[in-house]
Design a protein around this motif. Structure first.
Motif, PDB file in Angstrom:
ATOM      1  N   ARG A  63      49.267 -13.885 -77.470  1.00 27.19           N
ATOM      2  CA  ARG A  63      47.909 -14.403 -77.377  1.00 27.19           C
ATOM      3  C   ARG A  63      47.246 -13.925 -76.078  1.00 27.19           C
ATOM      4  NH1 ARG A  63      47.359 -20.702 -78.300  1.00 27.19           N
ATOM      5  NH2 ARG A  63      48.098 -19.991 -80.339  1.00 27.19           N
ATOM      6  N   SER A  64      48.018 -13.937 -74.979  1.00 24.38           N
ATOM      7  CA  SER A  64      47.467 -13.471 -73.699  1.00 24.38           C
ATOM      8  C   SER A  64      47.091 -11.990 -73.779  1.00 24.38           C
ATOM      9  CB  SER A  64      48.490 -13.700 -72.576  1.00 24.38           C
ATOM     10  OG  SER A  64      48.779 -15.081 -72.444  1.00 24.38           O
ATOM     11  N   GLU A  65      47.957 -11.192 -74.404  1.00 22.94           N
ATOM     12  CA  GLU A  65      47.637  -9.768 -74.571  1.00 22.94           C
ATOM     13  C   GLU A  65      46.386  -9.580 -75.427  1.00 22.94           C
ATOM     14  OE1 GLU A  65      51.043  -7.906 -76.160  1.00 22.94           O
ATOM     15  OE2 GLU A  65      52.234  -8.024 -74.295  1.00 22.94           O
ATOM     16  N   LEU A  66      46.270 -10.396 -76.488  1.00 22.30           N
ATOM     17  CA  LEU A  66      45.093 -10.302 -77.346  1.00 22.30           C
ATOM     18  C   LEU A  66      43.824 -10.643 -76.569  1.00 22.30           C
ATOM     19  CD1 LEU A  66      43.844  -9.941 -80.150  1.00 22.30           C
ATOM     20  CD2 LEU A  66      44.329 -12.356 -80.601  1.00 22.30           C
ATOM     21  N   HIS A  98      33.748   0.328 -84.457  1.00 24.73           N
ATOM     22  CA  HIS A  98      34.595   0.333 -85.660  1.00 24.73           C
ATOM     23  C   HIS A  98      36.087   0.272 -85.298  1.00 24.73           C
ATOM     24  CE1 HIS A  98      35.782   1.197 -89.762  1.00 24.73           C
ATOM     25  NE2 HIS A  98      36.521   2.225 -89.331  1.00 24.73           N
ATOM     26  N   HIS A  99      36.464   1.058 -84.255  1.00 28.93           N
ATOM     27  CA  HIS A  99      37.860   1.054 -83.826  1.00 28.93           C
ATOM     28  C   HIS A  99      38.259  -0.320 -83.288  1.00 28.93           C
ATOM     29  CE1 HIS A  99      41.636   2.604 -82.278  1.00 28.93           C
ATOM     30  NE2 HIS A  99      41.325   2.124 -81.074  1.00 28.93           N
ATOM     31  N   LEU A 100      37.354  -0.921 -82.483  1.00 33.97           N
ATOM     32  CA  LEU A 100      37.633  -2.250 -81.949  1.00 33.97           C
ATOM     33  C   LEU A 100      37.727  -3.297 -83.063  1.00 33.97           C
ATOM     34  CD1 LEU A 100      35.315  -2.266 -78.801  1.00 33.97           C
ATOM     35  CD2 LEU A 100      37.804  -2.053 -78.836  1.00 33.97           C
ATOM     36  N   THR A 101      36.872  -3.149 -84.072  1.00 36.96           N
ATOM     37  CA  THR A 101      36.926  -4.088 -85.203  1.00 36.96           C
ATOM     38  C   THR A 101      38.267  -3.981 -85.929  1.00 36.96           C
ATOM     39  OG1 THR A 101      34.522  -3.885 -85.461  1.00 36.96           O
ATOM     40  CG2 THR A 101      35.742  -4.821 -87.302  1.00 36.96           C
ATOM     41  N   GLU A 102      38.692  -2.723 -86.143  1.00 38.14           N
ATOM     42  CA  GLU A 102      40.001  -2.545 -86.788  1.00 38.14           C
ATOM     43  C   GLU A 102      41.125  -3.134 -85.935  1.00 38.14           C
ATOM     44  OE1 GLU A 102      40.435   1.567 -87.567  1.00 38.14           O
ATOM     45  OE2 GLU A 102      39.096   1.567 -89.320  1.00 38.14           O
ATOM     46  N   GLU A 103      41.049  -2.879 -84.605  1.00 30.19           N
ATOM     47  CA  GLU A 103      42.072  -3.441 -83.716  1.00 30.19           C
ATOM     48  C   GLU A 103      42.040  -4.965 -83.753  1.00 30.19           C
ATOM     49  OE1 GLU A 103      44.418  -2.002 -81.979  1.00 30.19           O
ATOM     50  OE2 GLU A 103      43.878   0.022 -82.657  1.00 30.19           O
ATOM     51  N   LYS A 104      40.796  -5.518 -83.773  1.00 30.65           N
ATOM     52  CA  LYS A 104      40.666  -6.974 -83.820  1.00 30.65           C
ATOM     53  C   LYS A 104      41.263  -7.514 -85.120  1.00 30.65           C
ATOM     54  CE  LYS A 104      37.207 -10.649 -83.740  1.00 30.65           C
ATOM     55  NZ  LYS A 104      35.761 -10.950 -83.696  1.00 30.65           N
ATOM     56  N   ASN A 105      40.980  -6.823 -86.252  1.00 23.68           N
ATOM     57  CA  ASN A 105      41.548  -7.270 -87.530  1.00 23.68           C
ATOM     58  C   ASN A 105      43.069  -7.222 -87.501  1.00 23.68           C
ATOM     59  OD1 ASN A 105      38.988  -7.698 -88.584  1.00 23.68           O
ATOM     60  ND2 ASN A 105      38.822  -5.597 -89.386  1.00 23.68           N
ATOM     61  N   LYS A 106      43.584  -6.126 -86.876  1.00 27.60           N
ATOM     62  CA  LYS A 106      45.049  -6.033 -86.784  1.00 27.60           C
ATOM     63  C   LYS A 106      45.624  -7.155 -85.924  1.00 27.60           C
ATOM     64  CE  LYS A 106      45.326  -1.035 -87.417  1.00 27.60           C
ATOM     65  NZ  LYS A 106      45.715   0.258 -86.781  1.00 27.60           N
ATOM     66  N   LEU A 107      44.946  -7.412 -84.786  1.00 22.52           N
ATOM     67  CA  LEU A 107      45.427  -8.485 -83.910  1.00 22.52           C
ATOM     68  C   LEU A 107      45.323  -9.840 -84.594  1.00 22.52           C
ATOM     69  CD1 LEU A 107      43.902  -7.306 -80.529  1.00 22.52           C
ATOM     70  CD2 LEU A 107      46.309  -7.256 -81.183  1.00 22.52           C
ATOM     71  N   GLU A 108      44.227 -10.049 -85.335  1.00 25.32           N
ATOM     72  CA  GLU A 108      44.114 -11.315 -86.069  1.00 25.32           C
ATOM     73  C   GLU A 108      45.208 -11.439 -87.122  1.00 25.32           C
ATOM     74  OE1 GLU A 108      40.205 -11.382 -87.625  1.00 25.32           O
ATOM     75  OE2 GLU A 108      39.252 -11.999 -85.724  1.00 25.32           O
ATOM     76  N   ALA A 109      45.500 -10.309 -87.788  1.00 22.23           N
ATOM     77  CA  ALA A 109      46.589 -10.355 -88.776  1.00 22.23           C
ATOM     78  C   ALA A 109      47.924 -10.663 -88.097  1.00 22.23           C
ATOM     79  CB  ALA A 109      46.656  -9.020 -89.523  1.00 22.23           C
ATOM     80  N   ASN A 110      48.141 -10.011 -86.920  1.00 18.56           N
ATOM     81  CA  ASN A 110      49.390 -10.309 -86.188  1.00 18.56           C
ATOM     82  C   ASN A 110      49.431 -11.761 -85.728  1.00 18.56           C
ATOM     83  OD1 ASN A 110      50.304  -7.670 -86.467  1.00 18.56           O
ATOM     84  ND2 ASN A 110      49.271  -7.006 -84.579  1.00 18.56           N
ATOM     85  N   TYR A 111      48.229 -12.234 -85.284  1.00 19.65           N
ATOM     86  CA  TYR A 111      48.176 -13.625 -84.843  1.00 19.65           C
ATOM     87  C   TYR A 111      48.445 -14.581 -86.010  1.00 19.65           C
ATOM     88  CZ  TYR A 111      46.311 -17.953 -82.897  1.00 19.65           C
ATOM     89  OH  TYR A 111      46.163 -19.247 -82.488  1.00 19.65           O
ATOM     90  N   ASP A 112      47.842 -14.295 -87.170  1.00 16.75           N
ATOM     91  CA  ASP A 112      48.110 -15.131 -88.357  1.00 16.75           C
ATOM     92  C   ASP A 112      49.581 -15.090 -88.732  1.00 16.75           C
ATOM     93  OD1 ASP A 112      45.451 -15.787 -88.437  1.00 16.75           O
ATOM     94  OD2 ASP A 112      44.924 -14.210 -89.880  1.00 16.75           O
ATOM     95  N   LYS A 113      50.145 -13.885 -88.607  1.00 15.02           N
ATOM     96  CA  LYS A 113      51.574 -13.762 -88.929  1.00 15.02           C
ATOM     97  C   LYS A 113      52.418 -14.562 -87.954  1.00 15.02           C
ATOM     98  CE  LYS A 113      55.147 -10.336 -89.820  1.00 15.02           C
ATOM     99  NZ  LYS A 113      55.510  -8.900 -89.826  1.00 15.02           N
ATOM    100  N   LEU A 114      52.024 -14.491 -86.649  1.00 15.40           N
ATOM    101  CA  LEU A 114      52.755 -15.283 -85.664  1.00 15.40           C
ATOM    102  C   LEU A 114      52.637 -16.773 -85.942  1.00 15.40           C
ATOM    103  CD1 LEU A 114      51.876 -13.333 -82.391  1.00 15.40           C
ATOM    104  CD2 LEU A 114      54.114 -13.467 -83.505  1.00 15.40           C
ATOM    105  N   VAL A 115      51.400 -17.196 -86.282  1.00 17.76           N
ATOM    106  CA  VAL A 115      51.204 -18.613 -86.608  1.00 17.76           C
ATOM    107  C   VAL A 115      52.062 -19.004 -87.818  1.00 17.76           C
ATOM    108  CG1 VAL A 115      49.514 -20.314 -87.407  1.00 17.76           C
ATOM    109  CG2 VAL A 115      48.910 -18.715 -85.578  1.00 17.76           C
TER     110      VAL A 115
END
Length: 303
Positions: free
Chosen positions: A174-177, A126-143
């Motif tokens: 992206r590399s950190e993600l 669950h924690h990893l999923t939340e982190e993944k969602n946050k990273l995806e949101a950050n990635y979308d924001k970066l895009v």
């Protein structure tokens, strides 16, 4: 070790233990485990279900200190089962009960540890999923930021260094993600390996428990055979002692008859002794009379 259980004919002749049945309609039959050597309906003994009057079902207990004990139970399905239970095997010795309690405690501990590991894995996922969602949101924001920068570049002349730094920052993010995702996947693989090891430990424990139960059944059969042989020997000795006792009784009776004959002979001998004494007294009297006659004759001769 290959275990051969008793045949149906031998089990049908075993003395059954106490039987129990529920009085409130609830099923009180212990948990059981499938045993190909003892299953199906019991048709060879007069132990039908007390309520339904039908043949009882053969089962092997898999619960607490009764693990491995055979019993007969009501064969009706759940909801109609009266809870009738009649034990075939006696209770295990105290040492065996302690061993079973320890094995069940180990199983419960392993089960609790597995549940805790599953909970921890669930929380981690669950924690990893939340982190993944946050990273995806950050990635979308970066895009989105990059698109905005590209649009802004089309509209205006943008400083190349600023754009290069933004692109570099995007690649770094992206590399950190990717690195975080790899670390999380490695962690999940380690947790899966740990769960696999726990499963193997539980499987080995179950196999060891089955081996112990089979060994105890084999020992029970061996002890039963030894007891049967000892019983036969005792019966033979008892028969020999009975014959010896009868012979002693007969000898005693003959000895009594001989004693009676001796007593009778003694009485007869006493009577003969009395008669002999009387005859001896008469002879003594006759001798005295004879002496007197001889003296008289001598006196006459002297004259």
């Amino acid at each position: 070790m290959v275990f051969e259980d008793e045949s149906s004919e031998e089990t049908s002749s075993l003395p059954y233990m106490h039987s129990t049945s529920s009085t409130d309609g609830l099923n009180q039959v212990p948990f059981s485990v499938e045993d190909p050597d003892y299953q199906g309906l019991e048709l060879e003994t007069m132990s039908p279900c007390e309520k339904h009057g039908k043949a009882s079902e053969r089962l092997v207990a898999f619960e607490g200190t009764d693990t491995g004990r055979r019993f007969l139970a009501c064969a009706e399905p759940e909801g109609q089962n009266c809870g009738f239970v009649e034990w075939v095997d006696h209770q295990w010795p105290p040492t065996m009960q302690n061993a079973l309690l320890k094995l069940w405690a180990m199983v419960e501990d392993s089960r609790s540890a597995r549940v805790n590991d599953n909970l921890e894995s669930s929380f981690t996922i669950h924690h990893l999923t939340e982190e993944k969602n946050k990273l995806e949101a950050n990635y979308d924001k970066l895009v989105q930021d990059v698109h905005e920068l590209m649009s802004f570049q089309e509209e205006r002349v943008v400083d190349f260094r600023h754009l290069q730094s933004a692109i570099t920052y995007q690649h770094e993010c992206r590399s950190e993600l990717v690195a975080d995702m790899k670390a999380q996947m490695a962690k999940r693989d380690a947790e899966s390996e740990k769960l696999k090891q726990n499963y193997e430990v539980l499987l080995n424990l179950t196999r060891a428990q089955a081996t112990v139960i089979q060994n105890l059944k084999l020992k029970h059969i061996t002890d039963k055979q030894l007891l049967s042989e000892a019983k036969m020997n005792l019966e033979l000795k008892n028969a020999e002692l009975t014959k010896s006792e009868e012979k002693l009784t007969q000898d005693k009776l003959e000895l009594k008859f001989q004693v009676l004959d001796l007593l009778k002979g003694k009485e007869k001998h006493g009577e003969e002794m009395v008669q002999l004494e009387l005859q001896f007294a008469e002879l003594m009297k006759a001798e005295e009379k004879l002496k007197e006659k001889i003296k008289g004759i001598q006196a006459i001769l002297e004259k």
